[in-house]
Design a protein around this motif. Structure first.
Motif, mmCIF file in Angstrom:
data_model
loop_
_atom_site.group_PDB
_atom_site.id
_atom_site.type_symbol
_atom_site.label_atom_id
_atom_site.label_comp_id
_atom_site.label_asym_id
_atom_site.label_seq_id
_atom_site.Cartn_x
_atom_site.Cartn_y
_atom_site.Cartn_z
ATOM 1 N N ALA A 306 0.818 -1.214 0.000
ATOM 2 C CA ALA A 306 0.000 0.000 0.000
ATOM 3 C C ALA A 306 0.853 1.267 0.000
ATOM 4 C CB ALA A 306 -0.927 -0.001 1.207
ATOM 5 N N ALA A 307 2.019 1.208 0.632
ATOM 6 C CA ALA A 307 2.888 2.396 0.677
ATOM 7 C C ALA A 307 3.297 2.827 -0.726
ATOM 8 C CB ALA A 307 4.119 2.114 1.528
ATOM 9 N N LYS A 308 3.500 1.874 -1.628
ATOM 10 C CA LYS A 308 3.879 2.221 -2.998
ATOM 11 C C LYS A 308 2.726 2.918 -3.719
ATOM 12 C CE LYS A 308 7.384 -1.378 -3.618
ATOM 13 N NZ LYS A 308 7.826 -2.539 -4.450
ATOM 14 N N ALA A 309 1.508 2.460 -3.472
ATOM 15 C CA ALA A 309 0.352 3.126 -4.078
ATOM 16 C C ALA A 309 0.221 4.552 -3.558
ATOM 17 C CB ALA A 309 -0.914 2.327 -3.775
ATOM 18 N N HIS A 310 0.431 4.750 -2.256
ATOM 19 C CA HIS A 310 0.371 6.102 -1.683
ATOM 20 C C HIS A 310 1.457 6.988 -2.274
ATOM 21 C CE1 HIS A 310 -2.354 6.136 2.040
ATOM 22 N NE2 HIS A 310 -2.722 5.111 1.287
ATOM 23 N N ALA A 311 2.651 6.453 -2.413
ATOM 24 C CA ALA A 311 3.751 7.240 -2.958
ATOM 25 C C ALA A 311 3.456 7.684 -4.381
ATOM 26 C CB ALA A 311 5.054 6.444 -2.904
ATOM 27 N N ALA A 312 2.838 6.802 -5.173
ATOM 28 C CA ALA A 312 2.501 7.154 -6.556
ATOM 29 C C ALA A 312 1.494 8.291 -6.597
ATOM 30 C CB ALA A 312 1.955 5.929 -7.281
ATOM 31 N N ILE A 313 0.489 8.244 -5.724
ATOM 32 C CA ILE A 313 -0.508 9.315 -5.693
ATOM 33 C C ILE A 313 0.102 10.607 -5.184
ATOM 34 C CG2 ILE A 313 -2.619 10.086 -4.535
ATOM 35 C CD1 ILE A 313 -3.619 7.215 -4.645
ATOM 36 N N GLU A 314 0.894 10.510 -4.116
ATOM 37 C CA GLU A 314 1.451 11.713 -3.495
ATOM 38 C C GLU A 314 2.443 12.420 -4.407
ATOM 39 O OE1 GLU A 314 2.252 12.768 1.146
ATOM 40 O OE2 GLU A 314 2.820 10.788 0.406
ATOM 41 N N SER A 315 3.148 11.650 -5.235
ATOM 42 C CA SER A 315 4.120 12.249 -6.150
ATOM 43 C C SER A 315 3.472 12.802 -7.405
ATOM 44 C CB SER A 315 5.157 11.204 -6.553
ATOM 45 O OG SER A 315 4.556 10.166 -7.323
ATOM 46 N N ARG A 316 2.161 12.570 -7.536
ATOM 47 C CA ARG A 316 1.379 13.005 -8.689
ATOM 48 C C ARG A 316 1.851 12.353 -9.984
ATOM 49 N NH1 ARG A 316 0.213 19.402 -8.382
ATOM 50 N NH2 ARG A 316 -1.300 18.767 -9.972
ATOM 51 N N THR A 317 2.430 11.147 -9.860
ATOM 52 C CA THR A 317 2.795 10.374 -11.049
ATOM 53 C C THR A 317 1.692 9.389 -11.420
ATOM 54 O OG1 THR A 317 3.927 8.695 -9.709
ATOM 55 C CG2 THR A 317 5.254 10.540 -10.523
ATOM 56 N N ALA A 318 0.736 9.180 -10.516
ATOM 57 C CA ALA A 318 -0.314 8.200 -10.764
ATOM 58 C C ALA A 318 -1.377 8.753 -11.700
ATOM 59 C CB ALA A 318 -0.966 7.785 -9.438
ATOM 60 N N THR A 319 -1.949 7.866 -12.492
ATOM 61 C CA THR A 319 -3.102 8.210 -13.317
ATOM 62 C C THR A 319 -4.182 7.155 -13.068
ATOM 63 O OG1 THR A 319 -2.297 6.930 -15.219
ATOM 64 C CG2 THR A 319 -1.673 9.265 -15.118
ATOM 65 N N GLY A 320 -5.434 7.551 -13.260
ATOM 66 C CA GLY A 320 -6.516 6.594 -13.114
ATOM 67 C C GLY A 320 -6.666 6.090 -11.691
ATOM 68 N N LYS A 321 -7.338 4.952 -11.539
ATOM 69 C CA LYS A 321 -7.675 4.387 -10.239
ATOM 70 C C LYS A 321 -6.574 3.465 -9.737
ATOM 71 C CE LYS A 321 -10.512 3.510 -6.786
ATOM 72 N NZ LYS A 321 -10.909 4.549 -5.834
ATOM 73 N N GLN A 322 -6.185 3.665 -8.478
ATOM 74 C CA GLN A 322 -5.217 2.801 -7.807
ATOM 75 C C GLN A 322 -5.989 1.804 -6.932
ATOM 76 O OE1 GLN A 322 -1.815 3.484 -8.599
ATOM 77 N NE2 GLN A 322 -2.898 4.856 -10.013
ATOM 78 N N ILE A 323 -5.613 0.523 -7.014
ATOM 79 C CA ILE A 323 -6.377 -0.537 -6.357
ATOM 80 C C ILE A 323 -5.450 -1.462 -5.590
ATOM 81 C CG2 ILE A 323 -7.748 -2.626 -6.824
ATOM 82 C CD1 ILE A 323 -9.068 -1.069 -9.103
ATOM 83 N N LEU A 324 -5.878 -1.849 -4.390
ATOM 84 C CA LEU A 324 -5.186 -2.844 -3.574
ATOM 85 C C LEU A 324 -5.971 -4.152 -3.575
ATOM 86 C CD1 LEU A 324 -4.310 -0.651 -0.453
ATOM 87 C CD2 LEU A 324 -2.812 -1.186 -2.388
ATOM 88 N N VAL A 325 -5.260 -5.258 -3.671
ATOM 89 C CA VAL A 325 -5.872 -6.594 -3.662
ATOM 90 C C VAL A 325 -5.208 -7.412 -2.567
ATOM 91 C CG1 VAL A 325 -6.271 -8.686 -5.013
ATOM 92 C CG2 VAL A 325 -6.316 -6.443 -6.131
ATOM 93 N N PRO A 326 -5.986 -8.158 -1.763
ATOM 94 C CA PRO A 326 -5.368 -8.979 -0.720
ATOM 95 C C PRO A 326 -4.245 -9.841 -1.273
ATOM 96 C CG PRO A 326 -7.747 -8.987 -0.457
ATOM 97 C CD PRO A 326 -7.464 -8.261 -1.741
ATOM 98 N N ASP A 327 -3.159 -9.933 -0.520
ATOM 99 C CA ASP A 327 -2.000 -10.669 -0.988
ATOM 100 C C ASP A 327 -2.327 -12.115 -1.331
ATOM 101 O OD1 ASP A 327 -0.927 -8.283 0.335
ATOM 102 O OD2 ASP A 327 1.030 -9.240 0.105
ATOM 103 N N SER A 328 -3.287 -12.695 -0.628
ATOM 104 C CA SER A 328 -3.620 -14.110 -0.835
ATOM 105 C C SER A 328 -4.202 -14.392 -2.215
ATOM 106 C CB SER A 328 -4.610 -14.573 0.230
ATOM 107 O OG SER A 328 -5.812 -13.807 0.165
ATOM 108 N N VAL A 329 -4.738 -13.369 -2.880
ATOM 109 C CA VAL A 329 -5.331 -13.580 -4.197
ATOM 110 C C VAL A 329 -4.666 -12.733 -5.287
ATOM 111 C CG1 VAL A 329 -7.559 -14.263 -3.258
ATOM 112 C CG2 VAL A 329 -7.138 -11.853 -3.766
ATOM 113 N N PHE A 330 -3.659 -11.933 -4.899
ATOM 114 C CA PHE A 330 -3.017 -11.067 -5.891
ATOM 115 C C PHE A 330 -2.223 -11.911 -6.874
ATOM 116 C CE2 PHE A 330 0.399 -8.445 -7.591
ATOM 117 C CZ PHE A 330 -0.291 -7.301 -7.962
ATOM 118 N N SER A 331 -2.364 -11.562 -8.166
ATOM 119 C CA SER A 331 -1.590 -12.282 -9.185
ATOM 120 C C SER A 331 -1.283 -11.320 -10.326
ATOM 121 C CB SER A 331 -2.355 -13.498 -9.689
ATOM 122 O OG SER A 331 -3.584 -13.114 -10.254
#
Length: 331
Positions: A306-331
């Protein structure tokens, strides 16, 4: 037990900790939900970074306002028929986790035509864009709409909705060449760099000197002032954020001679109107099938990152929707 992201103090993205904590239990009028995917919003960044968010945060805190879930357990007084249903929920916090407890009045039915990630992007940012255009600014066919941060989650949907709902022209504002190309790809008629001196003259030239009818304002500071000056007679501006964290001081006496309106927008006051959200999501599903709306997923991360997603938004490099998925099902 379950995995969750918490912060015990405010600060940079690194304060977000991936921890094992007790799984919550649903009380009266609540359901326990297994999280399938969680949305990351700028409000989460504000809560983590400092004290600028209007609602106090009690530490330790689990961020995450909304998620797509499967309902797995019902509390007292809840229809057990809800168990097994897929839904989007908005408890306002605690969704950066494997499980979350939600009151039933914050559970919204999902069209089967929307997958989890489409639903997340359109529930939070999409309905924000839709309600602002329809209700806050009363967009009419032929209006010229200027959208700040047009490459973000709200912005890209707003560009498309304004076009689909009959705007005369859509002007997108974005800070980098890559973001401006993306906004153009999603249908904006003009895309400008609002950090470039003199950018407003490009807008004036495009509109034949008339200016714009609607501004979706979320930058603050000098940019907000420049956008206000661009508003045509009877123009409407709606403020839904201030990513610059700079104040915009408006002399209300300047509203009268052009009959201008400036409103504010926050999602929370609308949340207890499930018909509004469910009907808008159904309309969005129709627009997707008609090829008039597409969802831009800017980043998909395992919950533990999640920290990487926050960093992307805070640096204003992110575009579109940022999404987190539980590690147990992330692929």
């Amino acid at each position: 037990m379950m995995n969750a992201i918490r912060f015990h103090r405010k600060g940079p993205p690194e304060v977000l900790q991936y921890e094992m904590i007790d799984r919550p239990v649903p009380g009266v009028g609540h359901v326990l939900c297994r999280v399938r995917a969680t949305g990351v919003n700028y409000a989460d960044v504000m809560k983590r970074a400092g004290d600028s968010y209007p609602i106090p945060v009690e530490l330790p805190f689990i961020p995450g306002a909304e998620a797509v879930v499967e309902i797995v357990e019902s509390g007292e007084g809840v229809d057990p028929g809800l168990i097994g249903q897929r839904a989007v929920v908005f408890p306002g916090a605690s969704c950066y986790a494997d499980y979350v407890v939600v009151p039933t009045n914050r559970v919204y039915r999902l069209p089967e035509r929307l997958d989890d990630e489409q639903a997340l992007a359109l529930f939070g940012q999409g309905t924000t864009a839709g309600i602002m255009l329809r209700q806050s600014t009363r967009m009419a066919k032929g209006d010229v709409v200027l959208i700040q941060a047009a490459a973000g989650g709200v912005g890209l949907v707003a560009v498309q909705l304004a076009k689909a709902w009959g705007a005369g022209a859509v002007i997108g504002c974005a800070s980098t060449p890559e973001k401006r190309a993306l906004v153009k790809e999603y249908g904006a008629d003009l895309v400008v760099d609002y950090n470039k001196p003199g950018w407003t003259e490009d807008v004036r030239a495009f509109t034949g000197g008339r200016g714009v009818d609607i501004v979706l304002e979320m930058t603050g500071g000098q940019i907000a002032e420049e956008c206000f000056d661009l508003m045509a007679m009877f123009g409407r501006s709606v403020v839904f954020g201030s990513v610059s964290e700079q104040s915009w001081l408006l002399d209300t006496g300047r509203l009268a001679h052009r009959s201008l309106s400036v409103a504010g927008f926050w999602t929370r006051p609308h949340l207890d109107n499930p018909v509004l959200f469910e009907s808008m999501l159904a309309e969005f599903a129709d627009l997707i099938e008609e090829g008039k709306l597409k969802v831009h997923l800017g980043g998909r991360w395992p919950l533990s990152q999640a920290a990487k997603a926050h960093a992307a938004i805070e640096s204003r490099t992110a575009t579109g929707k940022q999404i987190l998925v539980p590690d147990s099902v992330f692929s």
